[in-house]
Every structure is written in C-alpha cells, then in structure tokens.
Design an enzyme around this catalytic site. Structure first.
Site, PDB file in Angstrom:
ATOM      1  N   GLU A  30     -14.960 -41.693 -19.636  1.00 57.44           N
ATOM      2  CA  GLU A  30     -15.256 -42.159 -20.977  1.00 57.44           C
ATOM      3  C   GLU A  30     -15.420 -40.944 -21.876  1.00 57.44           C
ATOM      4  O   GLU A  30     -16.250 -40.081 -21.627  1.00 57.44           O
ATOM      5  CB  GLU A  30     -16.540 -43.001 -20.981  1.00 57.44           C
ATOM      6  CG  GLU A  30     -16.899 -43.486 -22.362  1.00 57.44           C
ATOM      7  CD  GLU A  30     -17.785 -44.728 -22.338  1.00 57.44           C
ATOM      8  OE1 GLU A  30     -18.408 -44.997 -21.293  1.00 57.44           O
ATOM      9  OE2 GLU A  30     -17.852 -45.402 -23.377  1.00 57.44           O
ATOM     10  N   ASP A 168      -5.449 -29.004 -24.026  1.00 53.00           N
ATOM     11  CA  ASP A 168      -6.690 -29.360 -23.334  1.00 53.00           C
ATOM     12  C   ASP A 168      -6.504 -29.201 -21.831  1.00 53.00           C
ATOM     13  O   ASP A 168      -6.913 -30.055 -21.041  1.00 53.00           O
ATOM     14  CB  ASP A 168      -7.092 -30.794 -23.708  1.00 53.00           C
ATOM     15  CG  ASP A 168      -8.564 -31.097 -23.425  1.00 53.00           C
ATOM     16  OD1 ASP A 168      -9.342 -30.134 -23.213  1.00 53.00           O
ATOM     17  OD2 ASP A 168      -8.933 -32.281 -23.417  1.00 53.00           O
TER      18      ASP A 168
HETATM   19  P1  ADP Z   1     -10.262 -38.738 -21.244  1.00 51.29           P
HETATM   20  O1  ADP Z   1      -9.769 -38.808 -22.639  1.00 51.29           O
HETATM   21  O2  ADP Z   1     -11.416 -39.641 -20.968  1.00 51.29           O
HETATM   22  O3  ADP Z   1     -10.494 -37.316 -20.764  1.00 51.29           O
HETATM   23  P2  ADP Z   1      -8.125 -38.857 -19.240  1.00 51.29           P
HETATM   24  O4  ADP Z   1      -6.725 -39.264 -19.587  1.00 51.29           O
HETATM   25  O5  ADP Z   1      -8.354 -37.420 -18.948  1.00 51.29           O
HETATM   26  O6  ADP Z   1      -9.063 -39.390 -20.405  1.00 51.29           O
HETATM   27  O7  ADP Z   1      -8.579 -39.732 -17.997  1.00 51.29           O
HETATM   28  C1  ADP Z   1      -9.911 -39.736 -17.554  1.00 51.29           C
HETATM   29  C2  ADP Z   1      -9.986 -39.684 -16.048  1.00 51.29           C
HETATM   30  O8  ADP Z   1      -9.296 -40.774 -15.474  1.00 51.29           O
HETATM   31  C3  ADP Z   1      -9.319 -38.449 -15.457  1.00 51.29           C
HETATM   32  O9  ADP Z   1     -10.174 -37.334 -15.413  1.00 51.29           O
HETATM   33  C4  ADP Z   1      -8.935 -38.938 -14.060  1.00 51.29           C
HETATM   34  O10 ADP Z   1     -10.046 -38.867 -13.195  1.00 51.29           O
HETATM   35  C5  ADP Z   1      -8.613 -40.391 -14.296  1.00 51.29           C
HETATM   36  N1  ADP Z   1      -7.156 -40.589 -14.496  1.00 51.29           N
HETATM   37  C6  ADP Z   1      -6.478 -40.525 -15.661  1.00 51.29           C
HETATM   38  N2  ADP Z   1      -5.159 -40.774 -15.488  1.00 51.29           N
HETATM   39  C7  ADP Z   1      -4.982 -41.008 -14.164  1.00 51.29           C
HETATM   40  C8  ADP Z   1      -3.852 -41.354 -13.342  1.00 51.29           C
HETATM   41  N3  ADP Z   1      -2.612 -41.503 -13.830  1.00 51.29           N
HETATM   42  N4  ADP Z   1      -4.071 -41.537 -12.018  1.00 51.29           N
HETATM   43  C9  ADP Z   1      -5.301 -41.413 -11.483  1.00 51.29           C
HETATM   44  N5  ADP Z   1      -6.409 -41.106 -12.203  1.00 51.29           N
HETATM   45  C10 ADP Z   1      -6.269 -40.897 -13.535  1.00 51.29           C
END
Ligand code: ADP
Ligand code: MG
Length: 353
Positions: A30, A168
């Site tokens: 989140e 990022d």
């Molecule tokens: P935020 O904007 O909250 O940083 P992210 O896109 O980095 O959003 O996603 C948050 C978390 O969700 C990541 O740190 C990872 O743990 C998990 N996550 C995101 N995309 C994937 C994916 N394609 N497969 C598995 N886990 C994912």
C-alpha cells in the site's frame, strides 16, 4: 503505421476485463498512490485463463502507469512483470480508480531476499533450481551477486533502449520471477517516457530518497517543455543523449550493488547512515571508502574484499555507476560490457523451456 494505431489494434484482440471479473486476495502493498492485492479471476470468467494475478488500484497516476506498462509490453516485455490489462473504473462511492493487472511473478522481491541471513545463497538456489555442493565463500557470493546485477542491468537496458526511465529502482521494485527464474522490474508508477514526453515533468515527491540520485531534475531545466499528452512529437533522441536521464536509474542500481556486496548496509538505519557519510564525501565512493576503512567492521571489510576480487573489478564497476555527475556514470549497456561480467555467472535453468 504509427505506434498508437498499432497499440490500439493490438489491444482490440486481447481479452478485456471489468471489476466483477476478479476476486481479491491478500494485500501485498500500500503506497500513497494505490493499493496492491493478489487476485484471481472469478469462476464465471474462467474461460479466460490467466492464473494468479496481481491487482493495483491506483489514483490519478494510474493512467500513466497503464500507458508505461502497455509500452513495455510491446517494446521490452522481458524487462518488467508481465502486464495483463489496465482500465478505468468509476463508481459513485470512490470516483475514478485505475485498475492494473499483472501476472503474479512470485513471492519475493529482491528486498525480501536481501533481508534473509542466507542472502545471497537463497537467490542462488532460486536461480539454479538446486542446492550447490560447493564451499561457501566470497568467490561464490560474488558470482551470485554478479548474476543478479546482470539480470537487473539487462532489464534496465531494455527500458532505457525504449526511452523509459524508471526513477524508482530499489530492491522493493525488483521481483524474482519464478517462471523465468530471473529478476524483473516492477512499479512503473514514477516512470517517465522521455521520447514521447509522457510524465515529462519530474514528480520529485514520488521518488524514494533512499535510492534517488542526487540530481533534482532528470532532464536539464533548459530543455524546452515537452507535451503532456501522448502525441506524435517525439522528444529527439539527441536530447536524450545530451541529458542522459537514464543515468538516474544507474545510480540507484549501483546502490543496490553496494548493498548486496555489503550485508552490513541492508538495514534501513545503516543505509541511511552510509548515505549521510557519502554526502559528506561529496558523493565520492573512493573518498568514503578511505574514510571508513581504517575503523571498518569485519562485515564491511568483507564486503570490500568481495568487490576487490579479480583485481578490484567489482569496485571499479560500482564506482562507475555511483557518481555525483550523471554524465560521468556508465550506461546500462556499457555496464553489461564491463569486465566484471566477463566471468561466467550462474546457469539459469528456466522452467519455461
Ligand atoms: P507500490 O506502488 O505499492 O510500490 P508495486 O507495484 O511496487 O506498488 O507493488 C507492491 C508490491 O506488490 C511489490 O513490492 C511486490 O511485493 C508485489 N508485486 C507487485 N507486482 C507483482 C507481480 N507482478 N508479481 C508478484 N508480486 C508483485
Ligand atoms: Mg513499489
């Protein structure tokens, strides 16, 4: 044929989804701009087979993130998590919300893996698919870290060659894909596509201060402002060459390299302390090393020793990535050709083949 027409045609032939097609699972993350869940398709839509998914419900920046993911999907699909679909969902209660869907790549980000006491051996097992019958030690750790860096730089090179700067890059945004047994980049929420001017005005507040390069703007402030909509007036590759915006990501990747080599810098506190010391040394890694080496802990000294292997070639690569001036930093492509990568890395046993 213009790329936007192509994109439109390509999208026409992909399955489309709406809100009710999904069942939400565990919350994965989140941030200020969205919430991420594990998700799967509801039974009634199961004729569309997608397996495990990840769903991000994003605020207004979701529009840019969908655009970036669509572009990556077409131009450098292997660099990032596999994007499935993105759409705008409007309701009277929540207003406008962007929904983005990816294939679930795996349980662990590089950050999760680095938290483990077993790092980097835990990654070795995941990449090669077996437990190695070799003595533990610096040489072997270096080989694992080299493999991770190669995969990260390979993914970055794909993005940069497409004209996208991620902005990022950090261990939390690097996911281990269990399918391909390689690391991929996620979270294009702060990314900029400088060739077509998408998200051209830097949103500094989106950037993570821990891994961000010291420069405020990734493009020179002298550059004429680019249009904010995806129109065909692409930003000249010449300008890209002049300003080297991609070097922002190289700086962040260099910091990841350093953190992997020196487990003493894994914790947030010690990393923040390191960043403070580096700033005091005018962002000169050699000067920082000279200042801390005389009273360095055993762990820190061990990290330097790893980077000093093979005539200090790892340290050489590291210092060519983490430099104050963007134009003095190496590019992703040049880094991949660095002699640090001449030695054979781990053998990736892909499950896909
Ligand atoms: P935020 O904007 O909250 O940083 P992210 O896109 O980095 O959003 O996603 C948050 C978390 O969700 C990541 O740190 C990872 O743990 C998990 N996550 C995101 N995309 C994937 C994916 N394609 N497969 C598995 N886990 C994912
Ligand atoms: Mg993230």
């Amino acid at each position: 044929f213009d790329m936007f027409v192509l994109a439109f045609v390509e999208r026409l032939f992909r399955p489309t989804y709406r809100k009710d097609d999904f069942v939400l699972g565990k919350k994965l993350g989140e941030g200020a701009f969205g919430v991420v869940y594990r998700a799967s398709l509801a039974k009634k839509s199961s004729s569309k087979k997608e397996g495990d998914l990840v769903l991000k419900k994003a605020t207004e920046y979701g529009a840019v993130e969908i655009w970036m993911n669509e572009r990556v999907r077409r131009a450098c699909a292997n660099s990032c998590a596999d994007f499935v679909y993105g759409f705008l969902e409007t309701s009277s209660k929540k207003g406008a919300e962007y929904w983005l869907l990816w294939r679930f790549e795996g349980e662990d980000t590089l950050s999760d893996l680095m938290q483990s006491k077993e790092f980097p051996y835990n990654v070795e097992t995941m990449i090669t698919g077996k437990i190695q019958d070799l003595p533990k030690g610096l040489e072997r750790e270096n080989r694992i870290i080299q493999t991770i860096m190669r995969q990260l730089l390979f993914a970055l090179d794909g993005l940069h060659s497409t004209g996208i700067v991620h902005r990022d890059i950090k261990p939390q945004n690097v996911i281990f894909s269990e399918g391909s047994r390689t690391f991929k980049i996620i979270d294009l929420g702060a990314a900029a596509d400088l060739r077509v001017g998408i998200n051209y005005i830097p949103k500094e507040f989106l950037l993570d201060p821990r891994y961000a390069a010291p420069e405020q703007y990734i493009m020179s402030t002298q550059t004429p402002s680019a249009p904010s909509a995806p129109v065909a007036t692409a930003l000249s590759p010449v300008l890209w060459q002049l300003n080297l915006p991609d070097r922002f990501d190289i700086y962040s990747s260099g910091l990841i390299f350093l953190q992997m080599a020196i487990p003493a810098l894994h914790s947030d506190n010690s990393f923040i302390q390191f960043k403070r010391q580096l700033k005091r040394c005018d962002y000169d890694l050699d000067a920082w090393r000279k200042s801390v080496e005389p009273r360095a802990s055993l762990e820190l000294r061990r990290g330097f020793e790893l980077l000093d292997l093979d005539g200090g070639i790892g340290w050489e690569l590291l210092t060519s990535m983490v430099r104050y001036k963007a134009r003095k930093r190496t590019s992703a492509k040049a880094a991949l050709a660095h002699p640090y990568f001449d030695k054979e890395g781990l053998l990736v046993l892909s499950l896909m083949q």
